[in-house]
Write a protein that holds these residues in place. Structure first.
Motif, PDB file in Angstrom:
ATOM      1  N   VAL A   1      -4.867  -1.112   7.685  1.00  0.00           N
ATOM      2  CA  VAL A   1      -4.010  -0.357   8.597  1.00  0.00           C
ATOM      3  C   VAL A   1      -4.687  -0.204   9.940  1.00  0.00           C
ATOM      4  CG1 VAL A   1      -3.047   1.916   9.065  1.00  0.00           C
ATOM      5  CG2 VAL A   1      -2.689   0.850   6.857  1.00  0.00           C
TER       6      VAL A   1
ATOM      7  N   THR B   1      -4.071   6.253   3.519  1.00  0.00           N
ATOM      8  CA  THR B   1      -3.596   5.172   2.661  1.00  0.00           C
ATOM      9  C   THR B   1      -4.295   5.216   1.305  1.00  0.00           C
ATOM     10  OG1 THR B   1      -5.231   3.639   3.571  1.00  0.00           O
ATOM     11  CG2 THR B   1      -3.063   3.671   4.604  1.00  0.00           C
ATOM     12  N   ASP B   2      -3.635   4.609   0.319  1.00  0.00           N
ATOM     13  CA  ASP B   2      -4.177   4.556  -1.046  1.00  0.00           C
ATOM     14  C   ASP B   2      -3.474   3.415  -1.796  1.00  0.00           C
ATOM     15  OD1 ASP B   2      -5.685   5.225  -3.243  1.00  0.00           O
ATOM     16  OD2 ASP B   2      -4.708   7.158  -3.606  1.00  0.00           O
TER      17      ASP B   2
ATOM     18  N   TRP C   1       4.079  10.527   0.321  1.00  0.00           N
ATOM     19  CA  TRP C   1       3.570   9.200  -0.013  1.00  0.00           C
ATOM     20  C   TRP C   1       4.725   8.197  -0.044  1.00  0.00           C
ATOM     21  CZ3 TRP C   1      -1.230   7.832   0.424  1.00  0.00           C
ATOM     22  CH2 TRP C   1      -2.251   8.781   0.267  1.00  0.00           C
TER      23      TRP C   1
ATOM     24  N   LEU D   1       0.863  -1.177   0.000  1.00  0.00           N
ATOM     25  CA  LEU D   1       0.000   0.000   0.000  1.00  0.00           C
ATOM     26  C   LEU D   1       0.899   1.226   0.000  1.00  0.00           C
ATOM     27  CD1 LEU D   1       0.192   1.265   3.134  1.00  0.00           C
ATOM     28  CD2 LEU D   1      -1.259  -0.699   3.604  1.00  0.00           C
ATOM     29  N   TRP D   2       0.296   2.354  -0.311  1.00  0.00           N
ATOM     30  CA  TRP D   2       0.972   3.646  -0.186  1.00  0.00           C
ATOM     31  C   TRP D   2       0.331   4.394   0.973  1.00  0.00           C
ATOM     32  CZ3 TRP D   2       5.004   5.491  -3.312  1.00  0.00           C
ATOM     33  CH2 TRP D   2       5.363   4.643  -4.363  1.00  0.00           C
ATOM     34  N   TYR D   3       1.162   5.130   1.730  1.00  0.00           N
ATOM     35  CA  TYR D   3       0.617   5.782   2.921  1.00  0.00           C
ATOM     36  C   TYR D   3       1.377   7.067   3.237  1.00  0.00           C
ATOM     37  CZ  TYR D   3       4.582   4.436   5.890  1.00  0.00           C
ATOM     38  OH  TYR D   3       5.826   4.321   6.449  1.00  0.00           O
TER      39      TYR D   3
ATOM     40  N   LEU E   1       4.469   0.823  10.425  1.00  0.00           N
ATOM     41  CA  LEU E   1       4.552   1.894   9.433  1.00  0.00           C
ATOM     42  C   LEU E   1       5.186   3.122  10.088  1.00  0.00           C
ATOM     43  CD1 LEU E   1       1.033   1.549   7.755  1.00  0.00           C
ATOM     44  CD2 LEU E   1       3.197   0.498   7.075  1.00  0.00           C
TER      45      LEU E   1
ATOM     46  N   SER F   1       1.785   9.285   7.099  1.00  0.00           N
ATOM     47  CA  SER F   1       1.475   9.063   8.503  1.00  0.00           C
ATOM     48  C   SER F   1       2.106  10.129   9.385  1.00  0.00           C
ATOM     49  CB  SER F   1       1.977   7.678   8.934  1.00  0.00           C
ATOM     50  OG  SER F   1       1.825   7.490  10.322  1.00  0.00           O
TER      51      SER F   1
ATOM     52  N   GLU G   1       5.674   3.874  -0.100  1.00  0.00           N
ATOM     53  CA  GLU G   1       5.163   2.529  -0.317  1.00  0.00           C
ATOM     54  C   GLU G   1       5.651   1.596   0.785  1.00  0.00           C
ATOM     55  OE1 GLU G   1       6.354   0.531  -3.907  1.00  0.00           O
ATOM     56  OE2 GLU G   1       4.476  -0.630  -3.963  1.00  0.00           O
TER      57      GLU G   1
ATOM     58  N   TYR H   1      -3.892   0.039  -2.685  1.00  0.00           N
ATOM     59  CA  TYR H   1      -3.568  -1.269  -2.096  1.00  0.00           C
ATOM     60  C   TYR H   1      -3.334  -2.292  -3.204  1.00  0.00           C
ATOM     61  CZ  TYR H   1      -4.958   0.089   2.666  1.00  0.00           C
ATOM     62  OH  TYR H   1      -5.036   0.680   3.897  1.00  0.00           O
TER      63      TYR H   1
ATOM     64  N   LEU I   1       0.447  -2.653   9.721  1.00  0.00           N
ATOM     65  CA  LEU I   1      -0.347  -3.406   8.770  1.00  0.00           C
ATOM     66  C   LEU I   1      -0.834  -4.662   9.485  1.00  0.00           C
ATOM     67  CD1 LEU I   1       0.605  -4.002   5.078  1.00  0.00           C
ATOM     68  CD2 LEU I   1      -0.495  -5.773   6.414  1.00  0.00           C
TER      69      LEU I   1
END
Length: 813
Positions: A182, A192-193, A161, A124-126, A155, A128, A163, A195, A135
């Protein structure tokens, strides 16, 4: 009780449940299979991976809110996306406990289908703002429904962003779908985006056997040319790769009277032994490795039983620390009580709890002891929670992932504790809750218990056992308990395989329900458990049988047996090169086996071993990502805590999986954030290929209190064993001790010297006659035995002071 809870639902707390259990981030189970990353064309198994399709309740289609605990939170579908028009944001603005998760919906329409035994790359991309995110993975079991599986990766905070990718464990049997996403368990937000989930290709076929067929199938034992110079019954693998072998007086009263106490340090690389000056009789002490790699040795033998049997063994209060660097002992402050045969369990903050054993007056100690890692001393009794319970001798107390202790039922000498014979002890609440299901609890004397690989699964296996008071044939029983369940209970495991037993006239096949006590159980780097050694009766009748237990299939595979007898006072343990070393054996006639055996498991005959070619750092902290390089693709990596074993007991033995992120031969290892899963200290790091062949271990140091201080306030919490239904007891009345019979060791001291053990109860097949008993003693090489006072076993009918002498009438009762 489910292991995760819907939004707004408060989890039920069971008896003795801690209010905020610290549990792991970065957990992983066995069977990782690493190959090169799949091509971009691989199918993404996630429905609505970018949140572009809206769903009910303000959540995207195929995504749901989850979590539990006392916290303030929001779930938002935001336009601040990496690609497309939508991303998912989870934010905690206040947290007392619990977490919030955005997960794939647990439904047939949304949860990805998986195949048992296969693995999947998740990514996933995140972005934070909190270090307290991970995860998290759930699985659907055909019989148990949806249940928490593991946390895979921490994470790290990321403003841009980023990965994150990680590989799942092998999917357990009976699992048909998984859900993941998450989890946020500290204040801050994670967005997140994009997946992705892709199935990992199957490995190449196993290589052919590189040795004799029997070696590849069953492994190989070798008896080393150099004998162990000391009568050691304590074995500790040091973080420099050497082995500390502690004897004290070695169960030899002559050495005790002379003040001759010994230890030795063995170097597996050279095969050499170095004798170490030993300040006290550490015969039957307790020991545990501290977070800095030194060995804490507690109590030992203050005195042997009296010849008339009115006084038993006595334990002293002294305590010492052994330093591997200088190979010397240094005295600490004293314990509060004597503890001959004490337990020793290291906690997640580096402290040590100790229970049981015999006091200086031969009674049972009811005083719990706590070693403070911060203060480097034993705390006074008033600073240690006390239940005034007597846990017996060498009670197996295993640290659970929430900081409670599980008493497995494995112990030494005679009957188990009252009740069900297994229990959960909550130190903070100071309560003991009985756990059901242990078979024949009073015949688990000198059984073995291990936390099965991986520690994240929280399953314990008990193996074999007997009872020296009644001296029946030792049993084949095994029991398994899953401590992740809301109300865990032991269930029967497969029976131990049978081998041969030497009843005094050479080995013969075991029959009926014959098993063994004095069992050794060793965690191996391929995720299996070697059980080896043992005997059929109290300090007699050695059993020659070894097998490998596979936690994934729940089966035993018989392998080559140690050619040496390994009964009472024997030890087996894992070396850093992946072999297993076995020492000792002290039968009832007082003799000692100084031969040393080394076992090469089958994985050492399956081709070239992988090599860890670089290790960026040997100092690790909880929640870290550590990078290694290897000479070829590997299948998994794990930390194995080095052994500190005696009397079939090493409750600190554990195998901790390290989730992997793979780029060819560069591998990132995701370190658990839970110190209760991997207490601070030195560990052996193994890299294992797809055929189960391990590297030689590298030593790494998992940091202690400084790292824990930062980790504890935001520790990730899951609710395990939170609905215990067994009987709960709190502290009893304060008392000095528990009465214990002087014959607690199962030996009648009216015969021979103190190191000779004529059993108080002979095996069932021995008739209660002078002839039968004397024949049994002759077959077991007891030799001439002086009678000390009375003759309760009727071994000296002519009353000449010699048991089973030539003048004793044969057949006289």
């Amino acid at each position: 009780m489910r292991h995760r809870h819907r939004t707004g639902r408060r989890p039920r707390r069971g008896p003795g449940r801690r209010s905020a259990a610290l549990l792991g981030v970065g957990a992983l189970t066995t069977g990782l299979l690493l190959t090169a990353p799949q091509p971009a064309a691989a199918a993404n198994l996630i429905s609505n991976p970018g949140f572009e399709t809206p769903g009910p309740d303000g959540m995207p289609y195929c995504w749901e809110k989850s979590g539990w605990g006392d916290n303030d939170f929001t779930f938002t579908t935001t336009s601040d996306a990496r690609t497309g028009t939508a991303a998912m944001k989870v934010e905690l603005t206040r947290r007392a406990d619990g977490d919030r998760k955005a997960l794939i919906t647990e439904s047939a329409a949304c949860a990805p289908v998986v195949a048992a035994g296969r693995q999947y790359d998740l990514s996933l991309w995140y972005r934070s703002t909190t270090p307290d995110a991970s995860l998290t993975l759930f699985r659907h079991d055909a019989t148990g429904g949806w249940q928490y599986w593991t946390d895979l990766k921490t994470l790290a905070p990321a403003a841009d962003w980023t990965e994150a990718g990680v590989r799942t464990p092998e999917v357990p049997a009976g699992t048909d779908r998984i859900s993941w996403g998450v989890s946020v368990h500290g204040t801050g937000s994670v967005t997140t985006d994009d997946y992705a989930m892709e199935q990992v290709p199957l490995p190449e076929p196993d290589p052919g056997c590189t040795a004799l067929a029997e070696d590849c199938a069953d492994g190989r034992w070798e008896v080393l040319p150099t004998e162990n110079p000391v009568r050691s019954m304590h074995s500790v693998v040091l973080h420099n790769g050497k082995v500390l072998l502690i004897a004290g007086s070695g169960n030899d009263p002559e050495m005790f009277r002379a003040g001759t106490f010994t230890s030795a340090v063995y170097d597996p690389d050279t095969g050499a032994y170095r004798t170490v000056p030993t300040p006290k009789d550490m015969f039957c002490a307790g020991h545990v490795q501290l977070q800095d790699g030194r060995v804490l040795v507690m109590s030992g033998n203050a005195g042997y039983p009296s010849a008339d049997g009115t006084i038993g063994y006595q334990g002293f209060k002294d305590s010492y620390v052994f330093d591997p660097a200088t190979e010397t002992y240094t005295r600490t402050n004293d314990m509060n009580d004597g503890h001959w045969y004490p337990s020793a369990t290291v906690l997640g903050n580096g402290d040590v709890l100790s229970f049981g054993g015999l006091r200086e007056d031969s009674t049972g100690s009811v005083t719990a002891e706590r070693w403070s890692d911060r203060d480097q001393k034993w705390l006074p009794t008033w600073q240690v929670n006390q239940t005034w319970s007597y846990w017996g001798l060498y009670p197996s107390m295993i640290l659970m992932q929430d900081g409670r202790l599980f008493y497995s039922g494995s112990h030494v000498f005679g009957n188990n504790i009252p009740g069900t014979g297994a229990a959960v002890y909550d130190y903070d609440a100071n309560t003991v809750t009985q756990v059901p299901g242990l078979q024949d609890k009073d015949e688990r004397d000198q059984s073995a218990s291990v936390l099965l690989p991986p520690a994240q699964d929280q399953r314990v296996l008990t193996i074999g056992g007997g009872n020296i008071d009644s001296n029946p044939d030792a049993n084949r029983l095994t029991d398994i308990i899953d401590l992740k369940r809301p109300d865990p209970a032991y269930t029967p495991g497969p029976p131990l395989p049978q081998g041969t037993v030497d009843l005094g006239n050479g080995p013969v096949p075991q029959t009926g329900a014959q098993g063994k006590m004095y069992v050794s159980a060793v965690l191996l780097p391929d995720g299996s458990v070697l059980e080896t050694g043992g005997a059929l009766h109290n300090r007699a009748d050695p059993v020659f049988e070894s097998s490998l237990f596979d936690p994934a299939t729940g089966t035993f595979d018989p392998v080559a047996a140690d050619p040496q007898a390994r009964g009472y006072h024997s030890s087996s343990f894992l070396l850093p090169d992946g072999r297993v070393m076995s020492t000792g054996d002290n039968p009832g006639n007082g003799s000692w086996n100084h031969n040393v055996s080394v076992y090469s498991p089958p994985y050492l005959f399956r081709g070239e071993r992988p090599v860890i070619t670089s290790l960026i750092d040997t100092e690790w902290t909880y929640g870290d990502t550590q990078r290694i390089t290897v000479d070829r693709p590997i299948a998994k990596a794990e930390l194995i805590r080095p052994a500190a074993v005696t009397h079939s007991s090493d409750p600190n033995q554990r195998f901790v999986d390290l989730p992997l992120s793979v780029d060819g031969t560069t591998v990132d290892l995701n370190v658990t954030g839970n110190p209760n899963l991997a207490p601070p200290g030195w560990y052996m790091l193994f890299a294992v290929d797809a055929n189960g062949v391990p590297s030689v271990a590298k030593w790494v140091h998992l940091q202690g209190p400084p790292a824990l201080a930062a980790a504890q306030p935001s520790g990730h919490a899951h609710d395990f064993a939170g609905a215990l239904s067994g009987k709960v007891t709190g502290p009893g009345r304060e008392r000095a001790s528990q009465p214990v019979r002087p014959t607690v060791s199962g030996c009648d001291r009216h015969y021979g010297s103190a190191n000779v053990c004529v059993p108080t109860a002979f095996p069932d097949e021995v008739a209660p006659t002078t002839t039968a008993r004397c024949d049994w003693l002759r077959r077991n090489d007891y030799g001439v035995l002086k009678v000390n006072g009375d003759d309760p076993l009727r071994l000296d009918p002519d009353r000449d002071g010699t048991a089973c002498g030539p003048g004793d009438a044969r057949g006289r009762r």
